[in-house]
Design an enzyme around this catalytic site. Structure first.
Site, PDB file in Angstrom:
ATOM      1  N   ASP A   8     -18.356 -89.101 -13.046  1.00  0.00           N
ATOM      2  CA  ASP A   8     -17.834 -88.413 -11.852  1.00  0.00           C
ATOM      3  C   ASP A   8     -19.045 -87.889 -11.085  1.00  0.00           C
ATOM      4  OD1 ASP A   8     -16.008 -87.204 -10.036  1.00  0.00           O
ATOM      5  OD2 ASP A   8     -16.222 -85.279 -11.045  1.00  0.00           O
ATOM      6  N   SER A   9     -18.783 -87.334  -9.905  1.00  0.00           N
ATOM      7  CA  SER A   9     -19.875 -86.757  -9.120  1.00  0.00           C
ATOM      8  C   SER A   9     -20.411 -85.479  -9.770  1.00  0.00           C
ATOM      9  CB  SER A   9     -19.361 -86.417  -7.721  1.00  0.00           C
ATOM     10  OG  SER A   9     -18.232 -85.556  -7.821  1.00  0.00           O
ATOM     11  N   TYR A  40     -18.749 -86.715  -3.675  1.00  0.00           N
ATOM     12  CA  TYR A  40     -18.447 -88.103  -3.311  1.00  0.00           C
ATOM     13  C   TYR A  40     -17.379 -88.146  -2.214  1.00  0.00           C
ATOM     14  CZ  TYR A  40     -20.649 -90.402  -7.430  1.00  0.00           C
ATOM     15  OH  TYR A  40     -21.519 -90.894  -8.364  1.00  0.00           O
ATOM     16  N   GLY A  41     -16.464 -87.185  -2.276  1.00  0.00           N
ATOM     17  CA  GLY A  41     -15.240 -87.256  -1.481  1.00  0.00           C
ATOM     18  C   GLY A  41     -15.392 -87.074   0.015  1.00  0.00           C
ATOM     19  N   ASN A  73     -11.378 -89.726  -8.498  1.00  0.00           N
ATOM     20  CA  ASN A  73     -10.415 -90.425  -7.643  1.00  0.00           C
ATOM     21  C   ASN A  73     -11.094 -91.121  -6.466  1.00  0.00           C
ATOM     22  OD1 ASN A  73      -7.326 -89.457  -8.321  1.00  0.00           O
ATOM     23  ND2 ASN A  73      -8.872 -88.012  -9.009  1.00  0.00           N
ATOM     24  N   THR A 181     -10.276 -85.101  -9.765  1.00  0.00           N
ATOM     25  CA  THR A 181     -10.401 -84.655 -11.158  1.00  0.00           C
ATOM     26  C   THR A 181     -10.939 -83.224 -11.278  1.00  0.00           C
ATOM     27  OG1 THR A 181     -12.515 -85.809 -11.248  1.00  0.00           O
ATOM     28  CG2 THR A 181     -10.577 -86.967 -12.140  1.00  0.00           C
TER      29      THR A 181
HETATM   30  N1  DGL Z   1     -13.856 -85.353  -8.795  1.00  0.00           N
HETATM   31  C1  DGL Z   1     -13.925 -86.328  -7.758  1.00  0.00           C
HETATM   32  C2  DGL Z   1     -12.624 -86.944  -7.378  1.00  0.00           C
HETATM   33  O1  DGL Z   1     -11.757 -87.027  -8.223  1.00  0.00           O
HETATM   34  C3  DGL Z   1     -14.947 -86.170  -6.686  1.00  0.00           C
HETATM   35  C4  DGL Z   1     -15.011 -84.892  -5.929  1.00  0.00           C
HETATM   36  C5  DGL Z   1     -16.169 -84.997  -4.968  1.00  0.00           C
HETATM   37  O2  DGL Z   1     -17.279 -85.264  -5.432  1.00  0.00           O
HETATM   38  O3  DGL Z   1     -15.935 -84.870  -3.760  1.00  0.00           O
HETATM   39  O4  DGL Z   1     -12.442 -87.401  -6.280  1.00  0.00           O
END
Ligand code: DGL
Length: 266
Positions: A8-9, A40-41, A73, A181
Site C-alpha cells: 500500500d502507499s 496514491y489516491g 483500492n 484500506t
Molecule cells: N490505502 C489506499 C487505498 O486504499 C491509498 C490511500 C492513498 O494513498 O491515497 O486507496
C-alpha cells in the site's frame, strides 16, 4: 519458505495485513509501505500504474514471493493493466462481495480516494454482479491523512464524518463500503459517531473476503506442491520515513506481533 507480498502507499494496507496474519498463521508476509510516494489516491491512473509495477518488480525480484495482495483500492483500480508472474489479489471485488452480502435495501455508498472514485471500478464490479438501487461515491482524501496522523479518535475526525456522511444519509444507504484500506482504522470512531447521531449503517471492510480469496489461491498452490510449515515472519519495508509508521503499528496492531522493519530505496 515463500512469502506473501502485500503493499500500500502507507499504513492503510496494515488493516488488510492484520486480518491476513491472523487467518494465515503459517504464512510469512512482506509488507511494502510506499511512504515515499504517499498518497496514491490523488495521483493519475498512469502514475499509479507505474507505482504498482515498481512495487511488484521490487517484491518479485528481491524476495521469494508466491502471491501479492494489493492492499490499496487506488492501486487495485489499475491492476487489470499490470501483468504478474504470481497471483495478484486486488481488494475491490472483495469489497463488492462483502457489500452485496450485507445490504438489504441495495442502496450503497462508497467512501474512497479521489482516484478510486474516478476510475469507477466499484461501479463496474457491482454492475457485473447484481442490480442495485443506487451507489453514491464520495472522495474522502482527508480521511487518509487523518489516519496517517493517527487522529482517528478526535473531534477533527467527527467533523470529517459529519461532512462525508451527508451524501450517504441523503442516499438512504444501509451500507457504506470503506473503499480505502486506511478507513477500517476509523471503524471504532465512526461507530461511536453513528451511535451519537442515532443512525445505523453497515460498515464494509473487505479484509475477511480478501483473506478468503487468498486462501483459495494458497490451497490451489499447495495442491501442486507441498510446503513445509514454518514460523511466521513479518517483514515491513518502507520507501521513506519510518518513525510515524512504526508508531502507528505499535498503537494499532496486536502487541504480540513481531515486525522486522527495514528501509528500501526504489
Ligand atoms: N490505502 C489506499 C487505498 O486504499 C491509498 C490511500 C492513498 O494513498 O491515497 O486507496
Amino acid at each position: 519458505m515463500k512469502s506473501i507480498g502485500v503493499f500500500d502507499s502507507g499504513v492503510g494496507g496494515l488493516s488488510v495485513l492484520k486480518t491476513l496474519i491472523k487467518n494465515h498463521p503459517n504464512e510469512s508476509f512482506i509488507y511494502l509501505g510506499d511512504t515515499a510516494r504517499l498518497p496514491y489516491g490523488t495521483k493519475s491512473k498512469d502514475t499509479i500504474i507505474s507505482y504498482v509495477k515498481r512495487n511488484l518488480n521490487y517484491l518479485l525480484n528481491n524476495h521469494d514471493i508466491k502471491a501479492v495482495v494489493v492492499a490499496c483500492n487506488s492501486a487495485s483500480s489499475v491492476i487489470s493493466e499490470v501483468t504478474s508472474s504470481v497471483p495478484l489479489i486486488g481488494v475491490i471485488e472483495a469489497g463488492v462481495r462483502a457489500a452485496l452480502k450485507t445490504t438489504k435495501n441495495k442502496r450503497l455508498s462508497l467512501w474512497a480516494t479521489r482516484t478510486t472514485v474516478e476510475l469507477g471500478q466499484y461501479k463496474k464490479h457491482l454492475d457485473k454482479k447484481e442490480k442495485i438501487e443506487s451507489l453514491t461515491s464520495t472522495p474522502c482524501p482527508l480521511l487518509v491523512s487523518l489516519v496517517e496522523e493517527g487522529l482517528q479518535d478526535t473531534e477533527i475526525a467527527w467533523s470529517m464524518f459529519d461532512h462525508y456522511l451527508s451524501p450517504v444519509f441523503q442516499n438512504e444507504s444501509d451500507t457504506l463500503i470503506m473503499g480505502c484500506t486506511h478507513f477500517p482504522f476509523l471503524k471504532d470512531s465512526l461507530t461511536k459517531y453513528l451511535k451519537e447521531v442515532n443512525k445505523s449503517l453497515n460498515l464494509i471492510d473487505a479484509s475477511s473476503e480478501i483473506s478468503i480469496e487468498l486462501e483459495k489461491i494458497l490451497t490451489q498452490d499447495s495442491k501442486k506442491k507441498k510446503q513445509p510449515s514454518s514460523k511466521q515472519e513479518i517483514k515491513v519495508l518502507l520507501t521513506d520515513c519510518a518513525s510515524n509508521f512504526k508508531h502507528f503499528t505499535t498503537k494499532n496492531l496486536p502487541k504480540n506481533l513481531n515486525f522486522e522493519f527495514s528501509m528500501i530505496n526504489i
